[in-house]
Scaffold this motif. Structure first.
Motif, PDB file in Angstrom:
ATOM      1  N   LYS A 172     -14.878 -23.876 -84.527  1.00  0.00           N
ATOM      2  CA  LYS A 172     -15.515 -24.202 -83.248  1.00  0.00           C
ATOM      3  C   LYS A 172     -17.017 -24.364 -83.434  1.00  0.00           C
ATOM      4  O   LYS A 172     -17.635 -25.259 -82.863  1.00  0.00           O
ATOM      5  CB  LYS A 172     -15.230 -23.112 -82.224  1.00  0.00           C
ATOM      6  N   ARG A 224     -18.520 -25.372 -86.112  1.00  0.00           N
ATOM      7  CA  ARG A 224     -18.788 -26.636 -86.804  1.00  0.00           C
ATOM      8  C   ARG A 224     -18.548 -27.840 -85.905  1.00  0.00           C
ATOM      9  O   ARG A 224     -19.103 -28.911 -86.144  1.00  0.00           O
ATOM     10  CB  ARG A 224     -17.923 -26.750 -88.054  1.00  0.00           C
ATOM     11  N   ALA A 225     -17.705 -27.694 -84.868  1.00  0.00           N
ATOM     12  CA  ALA A 225     -17.354 -28.831 -84.014  1.00  0.00           C
ATOM     13  C   ALA A 225     -18.244 -28.945 -82.785  1.00  0.00           C
ATOM     14  O   ALA A 225     -18.125 -29.906 -82.038  1.00  0.00           O
ATOM     15  CB  ALA A 225     -15.898 -28.719 -83.573  1.00  0.00           C
ATOM     16  N   THR A 226     -19.122 -27.973 -82.561  1.00  0.00           N
ATOM     17  CA  THR A 226     -19.982 -28.013 -81.384  1.00  0.00           C
ATOM     18  C   THR A 226     -21.445 -27.979 -81.800  1.00  0.00           C
ATOM     19  O   THR A 226     -21.793 -27.550 -82.894  1.00  0.00           O
ATOM     20  CB  THR A 226     -19.693 -26.826 -80.443  1.00  0.00           C
ATOM     21  N   THR A 227     -22.288 -28.423 -80.863  1.00  0.00           N
ATOM     22  CA  THR A 227     -23.730 -28.365 -81.098  1.00  0.00           C
ATOM     23  C   THR A 227     -24.227 -26.966 -80.755  1.00  0.00           C
ATOM     24  O   THR A 227     -23.462 -26.103 -80.343  1.00  0.00           O
ATOM     25  CB  THR A 227     -24.446 -29.415 -80.232  1.00  0.00           C
ATOM     26  N   ASP A 267     -25.870 -25.956 -78.238  1.00  0.00           N
ATOM     27  CA  ASP A 267     -25.689 -25.581 -76.825  1.00  0.00           C
ATOM     28  C   ASP A 267     -24.219 -25.472 -76.427  1.00  0.00           C
ATOM     29  O   ASP A 267     -23.901 -25.203 -75.273  1.00  0.00           O
ATOM     30  CB  ASP A 267     -26.418 -26.558 -75.905  1.00  0.00           C
ATOM     31  N   GLY A 268     -23.303 -25.664 -77.360  1.00  0.00           N
ATOM     32  CA  GLY A 268     -21.881 -25.483 -77.089  1.00  0.00           C
ATOM     33  C   GLY A 268     -21.130 -26.744 -76.709  1.00  0.00           C
ATOM     34  O   GLY A 268     -19.921 -26.717 -76.514  1.00  0.00           O
ATOM     35  N   SER A 269     -21.813 -27.855 -76.614  1.00  0.00           N
ATOM     36  CA  SER A 269     -21.124 -29.102 -76.277  1.00  0.00           C
ATOM     37  C   SER A 269     -20.552 -29.730 -77.552  1.00  0.00           C
ATOM     38  O   SER A 269     -21.047 -29.489 -78.648  1.00  0.00           O
ATOM     39  CB  SER A 269     -22.098 -30.070 -75.598  1.00  0.00           C
ATOM     40  N   PRO A 270     -19.500 -30.536 -77.401  1.00  0.00           N
ATOM     41  CA  PRO A 270     -18.887 -31.166 -78.584  1.00  0.00           C
ATOM     42  C   PRO A 270     -19.880 -32.102 -79.283  1.00  0.00           C
ATOM     43  O   PRO A 270     -20.708 -32.738 -78.634  1.00  0.00           O
ATOM     44  CB  PRO A 270     -17.724 -31.959 -78.011  1.00  0.00           C
ATOM     45  N   ARG A 271     -19.768 -32.170 -80.600  1.00  0.00           N
ATOM     46  CA  ARG A 271     -20.641 -33.058 -81.351  1.00  0.00           C
ATOM     47  C   ARG A 271     -20.269 -34.509 -81.064  1.00  0.00           C
ATOM     48  O   ARG A 271     -19.093 -34.873 -81.050  1.00  0.00           O
ATOM     49  CB  ARG A 271     -20.506 -32.793 -82.844  1.00  0.00           C
ATOM     50  N   LEU A 306     -16.633 -36.637 -81.231  1.00  0.00           N
ATOM     51  CA  LEU A 306     -16.047 -37.285 -80.051  1.00  0.00           C
ATOM     52  C   LEU A 306     -15.741 -38.747 -80.343  1.00  0.00           C
ATOM     53  O   LEU A 306     -14.676 -39.260 -79.963  1.00  0.00           O
ATOM     54  CB  LEU A 306     -16.994 -37.175 -78.853  1.00  0.00           C
TER      55      LEU A 306
END
Length: 82
Positions: A47, A49-52, A54-58, A62
């Motif tokens: 998770k 590695r897959a998010t920035t 701030d917690g949003s998806p990279r 996407l």
């Protein structure tokens, strides 16, 4: 004194060291065999590695997921028309 030349204090200290080493070994085995916590750790790592930050998806992930979805839909449509 014992037959090997060790005093009772030395034997007790040796037993204490061995107990400590055994406890460390048991803890290490427990950590390696605790599948649930290892799975949680791996999920958190993925998770992260897959998010920035701030917690949003990279965005690049996407875009890759959207491309994969389009390719799957195109493949299904192409196979049905054949």
């Amino acid at each position: 004194m014992s037959s090997n030349g060790s005093t009772p204090e030395q034997l007790e200290a040796d037993i204490a060291r061995q107990r400590e080493a055994l406890a460390e070994t048991v803890d290490a085995l427990h950590q390696r065999l605790d599948v649930k916590s290892r799975a949680r750790g791996k999920a958190a790592e993925l998770k992260g590695r897959a998010t920035t930050a701030d917690g949003s998806p990279r965005p690049d992930l996407l875009a890759g997921a959207a491309l994969a979805a389009v390719l799957v839909v195109a493949l299904v449509v192409w196979r049905r028309r054949r």
